[in-house]
Design an enzyme around this catalytic site. Structure first.
Site, PDB file in Angstrom:
ATOM      1  N   ASP A 177       0.864  -1.174   0.000  1.00  0.00           N
ATOM      2  CA  ASP A 177       0.000   0.000   0.000  1.00  0.00           C
ATOM      3  C   ASP A 177       0.910   1.238   0.000  1.00  0.00           C
ATOM      4  OD1 ASP A 177      -1.626   2.120   0.617  1.00  0.00           O
ATOM      5  OD2 ASP A 177      -2.625   1.140   2.311  1.00  0.00           O
TER       6      ASP A 177
ATOM      7  N   GLU B 287      30.469   5.800   5.243  1.00  0.00           N
ATOM      8  CA  GLU B 287      30.455   4.350   5.391  1.00  0.00           C
ATOM      9  C   GLU B 287      30.288   3.732   3.998  1.00  0.00           C
ATOM     10  OE1 GLU B 287      26.943   3.051   7.708  1.00  0.00           O
ATOM     11  OE2 GLU B 287      26.503   5.180   7.917  1.00  0.00           O
TER      12      GLU B 287
ATOM     13  N   CYS C 133      26.596   6.097  10.750  1.00  0.00           N
ATOM     14  CA  CYS C 133      26.059   7.427  10.426  1.00  0.00           C
ATOM     15  C   CYS C 133      26.557   8.514  11.378  1.00  0.00           C
ATOM     16  CB  CYS C 133      24.534   7.385  10.422  1.00  0.00           C
ATOM     17  SG  CYS C 133      23.906   6.160   9.277  1.00  0.00           S
TER      18      CYS C 133
ATOM     19  N   THR D 104      14.162   2.582   2.336  1.00  0.00           N
ATOM     20  CA  THR D 104      14.932   3.549   3.137  1.00  0.00           C
ATOM     21  C   THR D 104      16.333   3.762   2.559  1.00  0.00           C
ATOM     22  OG1 THR D 104      15.682   1.848   4.697  1.00  0.00           O
ATOM     23  CG2 THR D 104      13.652   2.978   5.239  1.00  0.00           C
TER      24      THR D 104
ATOM     25  N   HIS E 198      19.056  12.701  13.113  1.00  0.00           N
ATOM     26  CA  HIS E 198      19.524  11.799  12.064  1.00  0.00           C
ATOM     27  C   HIS E 198      18.260  11.113  11.524  1.00  0.00           C
ATOM     28  CE1 HIS E 198      21.370   8.624   9.920  1.00  0.00           C
ATOM     29  NE2 HIS E 198      21.036   7.678  10.784  1.00  0.00           N
TER      30      HIS E 198
ATOM     31  N   LYS F 144       9.265   9.506  15.480  1.00  0.00           N
ATOM     32  CA  LYS F 144       9.065   8.756  16.728  1.00  0.00           C
ATOM     33  C   LYS F 144       9.881   9.387  17.862  1.00  0.00           C
ATOM     34  CE  LYS F 144       7.908   4.254  14.758  1.00  0.00           C
ATOM     35  NZ  LYS F 144       8.231   2.849  14.627  1.00  0.00           N
TER      36      LYS F 144
ATOM     37  N   ASN G 233      17.818   8.180   2.687  1.00  0.00           N
ATOM     38  CA  ASN G 233      18.875   8.088   3.693  1.00  0.00           C
ATOM     39  C   ASN G 233      20.228   8.416   3.069  1.00  0.00           C
ATOM     40  OD1 ASN G 233      20.349   7.522   5.970  1.00  0.00           O
ATOM     41  ND2 ASN G 233      19.800   5.361   6.082  1.00  0.00           N
TER      42      ASN G 233
ATOM     43  N   SER H 179      24.775   3.484  13.868  1.00  0.00           N
ATOM     44  CA  SER H 179      24.553   2.108  14.305  1.00  0.00           C
ATOM     45  C   SER H 179      25.844   1.487  14.790  1.00  0.00           C
ATOM     46  CB  SER H 179      23.988   1.278  13.150  1.00  0.00           C
ATOM     47  OG  SER H 179      22.687   1.705  12.869  1.00  0.00           O
TER      48      SER H 179
HETATM   49  N1  COA Z   1      -0.649   2.974   5.944  1.00  0.00           N
HETATM   50  C1  COA Z   1       0.046   3.658   6.890  1.00  0.00           C
HETATM   51  N2  COA Z   1       1.009   3.084   7.659  1.00  0.00           N
HETATM   52  C2  COA Z   1       1.315   1.798   7.422  1.00  0.00           C
HETATM   53  C3  COA Z   1       0.649   1.040   6.443  1.00  0.00           C
HETATM   54  C4  COA Z   1      -0.390   1.677   5.680  1.00  0.00           C
HETATM   55  N3  COA Z   1      -1.056   1.031   4.736  1.00  0.00           N
HETATM   56  N4  COA Z   1       1.179  -0.200   6.436  1.00  0.00           N
HETATM   57  C5  COA Z   1       2.158  -0.241   7.398  1.00  0.00           C
HETATM   58  N5  COA Z   1       2.232   0.979   7.985  1.00  0.00           N
HETATM   59  C6  COA Z   1       3.158   1.400   9.040  1.00  0.00           C
HETATM   60  C7  COA Z   1       3.355   0.372  10.136  1.00  0.00           C
HETATM   61  O1  COA Z   1       2.330   0.438  11.085  1.00  0.00           O
HETATM   62  C8  COA Z   1       4.708   0.798  10.684  1.00  0.00           C
HETATM   63  O2  COA Z   1       4.537   1.934  11.509  1.00  0.00           O
HETATM   64  P1  COA Z   1       5.234   1.999  12.945  1.00  0.00           P
HETATM   65  O3  COA Z   1       6.716   1.938  12.695  1.00  0.00           O
HETATM   66  O4  COA Z   1       4.793   3.319  13.484  1.00  0.00           O
HETATM   67  O5  COA Z   1       4.773   0.816  13.721  1.00  0.00           O
HETATM   68  C9  COA Z   1       5.446   1.276   9.442  1.00  0.00           C
HETATM   69  O6  COA Z   1       4.450   1.525   8.454  1.00  0.00           O
HETATM   70  C10 COA Z   1       6.423   0.271   8.881  1.00  0.00           C
HETATM   71  O7  COA Z   1       5.771  -0.941   8.726  1.00  0.00           O
HETATM   72  P2  COA Z   1       6.501  -2.308   9.019  1.00  0.00           P
HETATM   73  O8  COA Z   1       5.558  -3.412   8.782  1.00  0.00           O
HETATM   74  O9  COA Z   1       7.173  -2.220  10.348  1.00  0.00           O
HETATM   75  O10 COA Z   1       7.595  -2.252   7.845  1.00  0.00           O
HETATM   76  P3  COA Z   1       8.736  -3.243   7.471  1.00  0.00           P
HETATM   77  O11 COA Z   1       8.653  -4.545   8.172  1.00  0.00           O
HETATM   78  O12 COA Z   1       8.758  -3.230   5.991  1.00  0.00           O
HETATM   79  O13 COA Z   1      10.081  -2.517   8.017  1.00  0.00           O
HETATM   80  C11 COA Z   1      11.771  -0.819   8.254  1.00  0.00           C
HETATM   81  C12 COA Z   1      10.323  -1.127   7.872  1.00  0.00           C
HETATM   82  C13 COA Z   1      11.961   0.694   8.291  1.00  0.00           C
HETATM   83  C14 COA Z   1      12.094  -1.381   9.623  1.00  0.00           C
HETATM   84  C15 COA Z   1      12.721  -1.418   7.160  1.00  0.00           C
HETATM   85  O14 COA Z   1      12.492  -0.743   5.965  1.00  0.00           O
HETATM   86  C16 COA Z   1      14.192  -1.285   7.505  1.00  0.00           C
HETATM   87  O15 COA Z   1      14.756  -2.144   8.188  1.00  0.00           O
HETATM   88  N6  COA Z   1      14.866  -0.194   7.030  1.00  0.00           N
HETATM   89  C17 COA Z   1      16.250   0.099   7.367  1.00  0.00           C
HETATM   90  C18 COA Z   1      16.291   0.759   8.708  1.00  0.00           C
HETATM   91  C19 COA Z   1      17.502   1.563   8.901  1.00  0.00           C
HETATM   92  O16 COA Z   1      17.720   2.429   8.121  1.00  0.00           O
HETATM   93  N7  COA Z   1      18.311   1.284   9.918  1.00  0.00           N
HETATM   94  C20 COA Z   1      19.500   2.035  10.193  1.00  0.00           C
HETATM   95  C21 COA Z   1      19.144   3.040  11.170  1.00  0.00           C
HETATM   96  S1  COA Z   1      20.383   4.145  11.602  1.00  0.00           S
END
Ligand code: COA
Length: 387
Positions: A29, A79, A111, A152, A233, A242, A275, A307
Site C-alpha cells: 500500500d 560508510e 552514520c 529507506t 539523524h 518517533k 537516507n 549504528s
Molecule cells: N498505511 C500507513 N502506515 C502503514 C501502512 C499503511 N497502509 N502499512 C504499514 N504501515 C506502518 C506500520 O504500522 C509501521 O509503523 P510503525 O513503525 O509506526 O509501527 C510502518 O508503516 C512500517 O511498517 P513495518 O511493517 O514495520 O515495515 P517493514 O517490516 O517493511 O520494516 C523498516 C520497515 C523501516 C524497519 C525497514 O524498511 C528497515 O529495516 N529499514 C532500514 C532501517 C535503517 O535504516 N536502519 C539504520 C538506522 S540508523
C-alpha cells in the site's frame, strides 16, 4: 569566541524513484511508504556517482565564497568508502585544489561519522581560530532491490565549513554522548549492501535519543521548551518522528506545536532524498534552515546516531543573517533537476552501480556541466573528472 557552521553545501545525484511507483511494484500500500515509513522519493546514484564525487560536488558550491588558504583541516565521514586504505578526502583535496598543508583523513562510525568530524573540527578551530575546517558526510544507502530496507535507501552529501565567528550556527559548549557495542546495522567487508535489523535499530535509536537528550538538558540546566527545533539523524523520516514524539510528550501545547512544525520543516529534504547515512542529520539541519524563518539565537538541538552504536546530542544557536549564507534556489534546483526513473530503470541503475567497471574502461556521466563524477579506474587508480 564562537565556533560553528559557517557554510553548508549539498549534493544529491540526478535520478530518483517515486515511492508510490516503488510501492506498486512491491505490492505494498503506498501509504505504508508515504506515511508508515515517511518517505516520498529516494535519490539513486548511478555508477558514476560515489562518496568521493558527491563530496566534491557538495563542497565546491561554497568554495568560491571562502578563503581556500585558511582551510587547515579536511575530514571525510563515510560508510561508503572507495578504498580500504587511502582516504576519500585526498581525492576531494586534489579535485578542489586545497592547499598541500591541509591535514586530511577519513573517519568511520556508521552514520555518526560526520558528527565525529564536526566535533574534531570544532576543537581544531578553537585552537587555530584563524584556520577553518571542512567536514564532509557522503553516502549511498544500499540495502538491495526487493529487500526490507529498500524503501529507506538514498544517496547524497552535505559539506560544512567550520569556522570561528560562524555565520550560520554557533555550536554551544558541551555535548552528551552514549555508546554500546551492538549489531543493529553493519556492512561486512566484501558486501556491497548493508545488513540491518531495522526494528531493533529503531528501538536503540530511540533509547539513545532519550538518554542523550535527558543528559544534555541536565548538563546545561535547560528544558525541552528552551529549544526552537530539534534536528535528527533521519534514515527515514518516521524514525525521527518517533523520537520527536518522545521529546514533546507532556510538553505545553506551544512547545509541542513548535517542535512538531519545525520537525516537518527539518524532514522535508530527507523525505525526498532518502537516507544519506553520515550526512542525514545535516540535511535535516539544512532543510530546517531553508524551510523555516528562524530568529537570531534560536536554539537548535541536534541528535546524531550511528549504528553499532554511537549517539550524541549537542546544540547550536542560529546566527543573525544566516539566510544570506544559504543558497535555497540552488538547493531546490538540485532536487528539481532529478530525473524520475521507472522501477525497472532504477533496478538496472542500482544493480549496475554495485559492479566495479573493468579497469581501463572510461565512464561518462549524464550530469550537468560543472559537476564531478567517477570516470572509472586506470591501473586500479580511481579517476574523477568534471563534466
Ligand atoms: N498505511 C500507513 N502506515 C502503514 C501502512 C499503511 N497502509 N502499512 C504499514 N504501515 C506502518 C506500520 O504500522 C509501521 O509503523 P510503525 O513503525 O509506526 O509501527 C510502518 O508503516 C512500517 O511498517 P513495518 O511493517 O514495520 O515495515 P517493514 O517490516 O517493511 O520494516 C523498516 C520497515 C523501516 C524497519 C525497514 O524498511 C528497515 O529495516 N529499514 C532500514 C532501517 C535503517 O535504516 N536502519 C539504520 C538506522 S540508523
Amino acid at each position: 569566541m564562537r565556533v560553528g557552521i559557517d557554510q553548508i553545501g549539498f549534493y544529491t545525484p540526478n535520478k530518483y524513484v517515486d515511492m508510490v511507483d516503488l510501492a506498486h511494484a512491491r505490492q505494498e500500500d503506498p501509504d505504508k511508504y508515504l506515511i508508515g515509513i515517511g518517505q516520498s522519493q529516494m535519490s539513486v546514484a548511478d555508477q558514476t556517482q560515489d562518496a568521493v564525487s558527491m563530496g566534491i560536488n557538495a563542497t565546491q558550491f561554497y568554495l568560491k565564497r571562502i578563503e581556500r588558504q585558511r582551510v587547515g583541516l579536511l575530514i571525510f565521514g563515510t560508510e561508503s568508502g572507495v578504498d580500504q586504505s587511502k582516504s576519500a578526502s585526498l581525492f576531494v583535496k586534489s579535485a578542489l585544489k586545497l592547499p598541500p598543508e591541509v591535514r586530511t583523513f577519513e573517519v568511520k562510525e556508521a552514520c555518526f561519522g560526520m558528527t565525529a568530524g564536526v566535533m574534531i573540527a570544532r576543537d581544531y578551530v578553537r585552537l587555530h581560530p584563524h584556520q577553518t575546517a571542512i567536514v564532509i558526510g557522503s553516502d549511498i544507502a544500499r540495502y538491495g532491490v526487493g529487500s526490507g530496507g529498500e524503501v529507506t535507501q538514498g544517496a547524497g552529501s552535505v559539506s560544512l565549513l567550520i569556522a570561528a565567528e560562524p555565520r550560520i550556527l554557533a555550536i554551544n559548549e558541551g555535548h552528551s554522548a552514549f555508546s554500546q557495542d551492538i549489531n543493529d546495522f553493519w556492512r561486512p567487508n566484501g558486501m556491497a549492501t548493508a545488513l540491518v535489523d531495522g526494528k531493533y535499530s529503531t528501538q536503540v535509536y530511540l533509547d539513545f535519543f532519550t538518554q542523550t537528550f535527558k543528559q544534555y538538558k541536565k548538563l546545561k540546566g535547560w528544558q525541552t521548551s528552551d529549544f526552537t527545533a530539534l534536528a535528527y539523524h533521519l534514515p527515514f523520516t518516521k524514525m525521527g518522528l518517533k523520537a520527536n514524539r518522545l521529546a514533546v510528550a507532556g510538553q505545553a501545547e506551544v512547545t509541542k506545536t513548535r517542535l512538531e512544525k519545525n520537525f516537518t520543516a527539518a524532514a522535508q529534504y530527507g523525505r525526498t532524498v532518502g537516507n544519506i547515512y553520515t550526512a542525514s542529520l545535516y540535511l535535516s539541519l539544512l532543510s530546517l534552515l531553508e524551510n523555516k524563518k528562524l530568529q537570531p539565537d534560536n536554539k537548535i538541538g541536534l541528535f546524531s546516531y550511528g549504528s553499532g552504536a554511537m549517539g550524541e546530542f549537542y546544540s547550536g544557536q542560529v546566527v543573525s543573517g544566516y539566510e544570506r549564507q544559504l543558497d535555497v534556489v540552488q538547493d531546490q534546483k538540485m532536487l528539481a533537476r532529478r530525473q524520475r526513473l521507472t522501477v525497472a530503470q532504477y533496478e538496472q541503475v542500482f544493480n549496475n552501480a554495485l559492479l566495479d567497471p573493468s579497469d581501463g574502461l572510461e565512464l561518462t556521466s549524464d550530469e550537468q556541466v560543472g559537476y564531478w563524477y567517477f570516470a572509472g579506474t586506470k591501473g586500479q587508480v580511481r579517476q574523477y573528472r568534471q563534466v
